[in-house]
Write a protein that holds these residues in place. Structure first.
Motif, short mmCIF file in Angstrom:
data_model
loop_
_atom_site.label_atom_id
_atom_site.label_comp_id
_atom_site.label_asym_id
_atom_site.label_seq_id
_atom_site.Cartn_x
_atom_site.Cartn_y
_atom_site.Cartn_z
N LEU A 141 35.35 46.05 42.72
CA LEU A 141 34.78 44.70 42.59
C LEU A 141 34.91 43.90 43.88
CD1 LEU A 141 35.69 43.36 39.04
CD2 LEU A 141 33.49 44.10 39.92
N LYS A 142 35.83 44.31 44.76
CA LYS A 142 36.00 43.60 46.03
C LYS A 142 34.82 43.82 46.96
CE LYS A 142 40.78 42.52 46.29
NZ LYS A 142 40.72 42.11 44.89
N PHE A 143 34.01 44.84 46.65
CA PHE A 143 32.86 45.14 47.50
C PHE A 143 31.65 44.35 47.05
CE2 PHE A 143 33.37 48.52 50.65
CZ PHE A 143 34.72 48.74 50.51
N GLY A 144 31.31 43.35 47.85
CA GLY A 144 30.12 42.56 47.57
C GLY A 144 29.04 42.91 48.58
N PRO A 145 27.94 42.16 48.57
CA PRO A 145 26.85 42.45 49.50
C PRO A 145 27.29 42.54 50.96
CG PRO A 145 26.19 40.80 47.91
CD PRO A 145 27.64 41.07 47.66
#
Lengths: 501, 320
Positions: A141-145
């Motif tokens: 979830l820490k990986f965003g755009p």
């Protein structure tokens, strides 16, 4: 820790029930089969089998479907090594060195390496899923755009390393891949780009279509030039198993591949795809035998094969813990769960521990079955190489066409594959490598999508890529890599290291 | 007059004769989306039931592409002999006609709308960190922070996107639309707090709502949902008249004989009422629809088409 073991024990009692074992066996058998058949992938297979799972218990259904998925990862490497045909995106890199090994009469060790590396990776990754699934889901979830974009940048820069010919040609092929990836509907505005009024192009070009054409078809055409003087790889076959020297060379890459694959597999959206490319690139950078890469280095088989299998295993984490599918196969698994009346999400683990742990345990059992199945089969696969071209190639062509057609039941895709076959042949003639193009093709659209989304979210402030620590890390590594490639002094060294002949 | 009568009689006779011979061969059911999605699943739930009732194999054929347009176009142009069925959905029959410049079919004239199968409400869900507990508070928050809120959707022109635009129009607020490639990554970014709200379909939102990872504020349908009866509707939360459902149903080529259409309608509803299909569609968030006859379905499609035409125009969702 004790909790894990009691949970795993519960899982094994579920997965080892005779009927579930049978389902697991059917799954991995089917998976191996469709993995070997070029073009016919797990997505089409699982879709066709979905209705049959209605009448199974949820756990038996999921065990079988999961088996098909990771079984296909095993099978996919077989065609990649023997005939230079990547059945799955993850086996594209296996083609590079695996096929070269086969040409040198080392198909046996290549296949054995692929199977053993996959098995090792599968076991380790299963353990990782069992022990760290919930915390790892939080990492995902820490990986965003912004983070994805920077990761893709790193991937693209690294793509150049994939080529073992001229740097300029590698860059040109990456850009060609990027351009091809632009075809289709723009995510932000919904506008059609480069579709030329052909509605079949509205969703872009399928990866399998491109890969089948650029690798498989091009290879077939190129081989037609050499009349019947086929370099039959079997004539020189001395042994089926890796030698002592091979073992020494493959254990480290397998370890690194496993961990890189496990890490990237967790990321939804292209993570698992990156795993095999990433592992290969990493090996090429750290290996003492870097000059052999692309010419049949066993590390070039061990690393991506362990990475793609580990990635396949850990890609279940977002599905099982958050209900978020990380690729098309996982989306189908969601469908399979919904058919059974199970809503995929965080509650699966707590409300249905038997399902959750049973599935994880079955993955380990399935991997064991696969390695037992695959090792004795190696001798048989080698025999396949003695089949004359005039029989082998037409049958491969038929399977490729069926596979590509089955993706969306459009004849158009088969024509498109033929077109890419032609392009692939031209590239062979120009000595341009297709692998960087494929990577550009996969990463390009993802990169654009995430770039624009990140910019939308930051209201147009590009600092977002540097302010976020994970993103900044990737950018820094990319810059360092770029400098290494671009510095003239170092570049000369690179040319020496990677130039063929 | 007389000629008309004779022609009518001949037609009726022809239809009757055809109906008796029907189904003469396997029937295909075109699902215009990729395998594994809710539309595909419902088609695959229906197929074995129809097969049992009609005595001919019913084969689900996935024809994804161009937002579902490719698949339904294929159905519209197939022979109207009762052997081609397709799932037509809100996207292909109410929204896409307004989004695409040259649609290769007419959503009303080229189809017989046989039976509405599924109606799923969307739910307005927000990230748990957002300090709002109700729709009223959300509106107040959006007014206090104009242009600061982001709403995500599965794609430009999806029901989630249009619901958001409708919300903006009715409340006079401004939020930025962040389109994704599919609802799953959008839901992930909502959980992670990168976007603030999303109009997601009930079935996919429900598990994370129950687990407390996201907060549901309201359903988009006029009536409350049986799955979350305590959750208010947008209509009762001050957005009078807000009513959006995601729907799909079975359609056939326009000139399909009446007898076949009626028979299929009966069989489809028999399947929808059967306990196993009913239970599985409930798991997807859908009850057996109240729109039951083919005629009512056509009227329903026409009304939806009109509603979304207005909405697409006012929201600026159409690419220029």
């Amino acid at each position: 820790m004790e909790g894990i073991f009691s949970n795993l024990w519960l899982g094994f009692t579920v997965a080892a029930a005779p009927f579930n074992l049978l389902m697991c066996l059917i799954g991995v058998l089917l998976g191996t089969l469709i993995g070997v058949l070029p073009g016919v992938g797990p997505v089409a297979t699982i879709a066709m089998l979905l209705p049959i799972t209605f009448n199974l218990s949820p756990i038996a259904a999921l065990i079988m479907l999961a088996g098909i998925y990771y079984g296909a990862q095993y099978g996919g490497s077989t065609t990649a090594i023997l005939v230079n045909l990547p059945g799955e995106s993850s086996s594209v890199v296996t083609c590079l060195d695996g096929y070269q090994m086969a040409r040198q009469g080392r198909a046996g060790p290549a296949l054995a390496t692929a199977a053993l590396a996959s098995f090792f990776a599968g076991c380790v990754a299963t353990l990782i899923v069992a022990m760290f699934a919930p915390p790892l889901a939080e990492v995902a979830l820490k990986f965003g755009p912004a983070e994805y974009f920077s990761l893709m940048v790193l991937g693209l820069v690294a793509a150049v390393v994939l080529a073992h010919g001229s740097l300029l040609k590698a860059i040109a092929m990456v850009i060609l891949g990027l351009l091809l990836g632009l075809i289709g509907t723009d995510v932000n505005s919904g506008v059609l780009r480069f579709a030329f009024g052909i509605s079949e192009l509205a969703d872009g070009i399928g990866f399998v279509t491109v890969a089948m054409g650029m690798f498989g078809l091009a290879e077939i055409i190129a081989n037609l030039e050499h009349k019947e003087t086929r370099e039959v790889f079997t004539k020189k076959v001395s042994h089926l198993w890796p030698t002592r020297e091979d073992w020494k060379r493959l254990w480290q890459p397998t370890l690194r591949g496993t961990f890189l694959g496990s890490a990237l597999g967790i990321l939804p959206g292209g993570g698992a795809l990156l795993a095999s490319f990433g592992a290969y690139t990493l090996e090429k950078k750290v290996s003492r035998n870097a000059h052999e890469f692309g010419k049949g280095a066993i590390e070039g088989v061990a690393a991506p094969e362990s990475a793609n299998n580990a990635g396949a295993q850990t890609s279940f984490i977002p599905l099982l813990t958050l209900g978020i599918p990380s690729n098309a196969v996982m989306a189908l698994m969601i469908g399979a769960m919904m058919i059974q009346g199970i809503a995929p999400g965080p509650q699966v683990m707590t409300e249905r521990p038997q399902l959750f742990w049973g599935m994880i345990a079955s993955m380990w059992i399935g991997n064991l079955m696969l390695v037992v199945l695959n090792l004795p089969l190696i001798g048989m696969w080698i025999k396949l190489l003695t089949v004359p071209y005039r029989i082998l190639y037409p049958s491969i062509l038929v399977f490729m066409s069926i596979g590509v057609f089955s993706l969306s039941n459009q004849p158009f895709d088969c024509f498109l594959m033929a077109l890419f076959g032609l392009l692939g042949y031209i590239c062979v003639k120009l000595e341009c490598e297709p692998a960087p193009m494929i990577l550009g093709f996969i990463l390009g659209p993802l990169m654009e999508e995430n770039l624009r989304r990140a910019m939308l979210l930051s209201r147009g402030n590009p600092m977002t890529f540097i302010e976020k620590p994970i993103s900044a890390g990737f950018i820094i590594v990319s810059v360092i890599l770029l400098v290494i490639i671009a510095l003239p002094a170092l570049r000369k060294k690179r040319e020496e290291a990677f130039q063929e002949g | 007059m007389l000629r008309g009568l004779i022609a009518g009689a001949v037609l009726a006779f022809a239809a009757g004769a055809q109906a008796q011979a029907w189904p003469a061969k396997p029937i295909r059911l075109i699902a215009p989306y990729a395998a594994g999605g809710p539309i595909d699943i419902s088609a695959r739930l229906l197929a074995p039931k129809l097969q049992e009732a009609l005595g001919q194999p019913v084969i689900v054929e996935n024809r994804p592409g161009a937002g579902g347009n490719l698949g339904v176009e294929l159905a519209a142009k197939s022979a109207p002999d009762g052997h081609t069925l397709a799932i037509g959905a809100i996207a292909t029959h109410a929204i896409n006609p307004w989004l695409f410049d040259k649609l290769p079919y007419d959503p009303l004239k080229d189809f017989r709308h046989v039976a509405l199968m599924v109606q799923v409400p969307n739910v307005l869900v927000v990230n748990v960190e957002l300090p709002v507990k109700s729709v009223k508070e959300l509106i107040a928050h959006a007014r206090a922070h104009p242009g600061k809120l982001d709403f995500a959707s599965g794609s430009t022109g999806s029901t989630g996107h249009l619901a958001g635009e409708m919300f903006k129009l009715m409340t006079g607020t401004f939020m930025v639309h962040i389109p994704y490639k599919g609802a799953a990554p959008a839901a992930a970014d909502l959980m992670a707090g990168r976007v603030h709200l999303i109009f997601d379909n009930l079935a996919s939102a429900l598990p994370n709502v129950k687990a407390g990872r996201v907060r549901a504020l309201a359903v988009t349908t006029k009536a409350r949902s049986a799955f979350l009866p305590e959750l208010p509707t947008l209509d009762e939360s001050g957005l009078k008249g807000f009513d959006m459902t995601t729907w799909w149903g079975v359609m056939m080529p326009a000139k399909t004989p009446e007898a076949i259409v009626q028979r299929l309608n009966t069989e489809i509803f028999r399947a929808l009422e059967s306990s196993d299909v009913k239970e599985r569609l409930r798991a997807m968030g859908s009850e057996v629809p109240a729109v039951r006859t083919p005629e009512a379905f056509t009227a329903f499609v026409a009304a939806e088409l009109k509603t979304y035409g207005e909405l697409v125009r006012r929201s600026g969702a159409k690419p220029d």
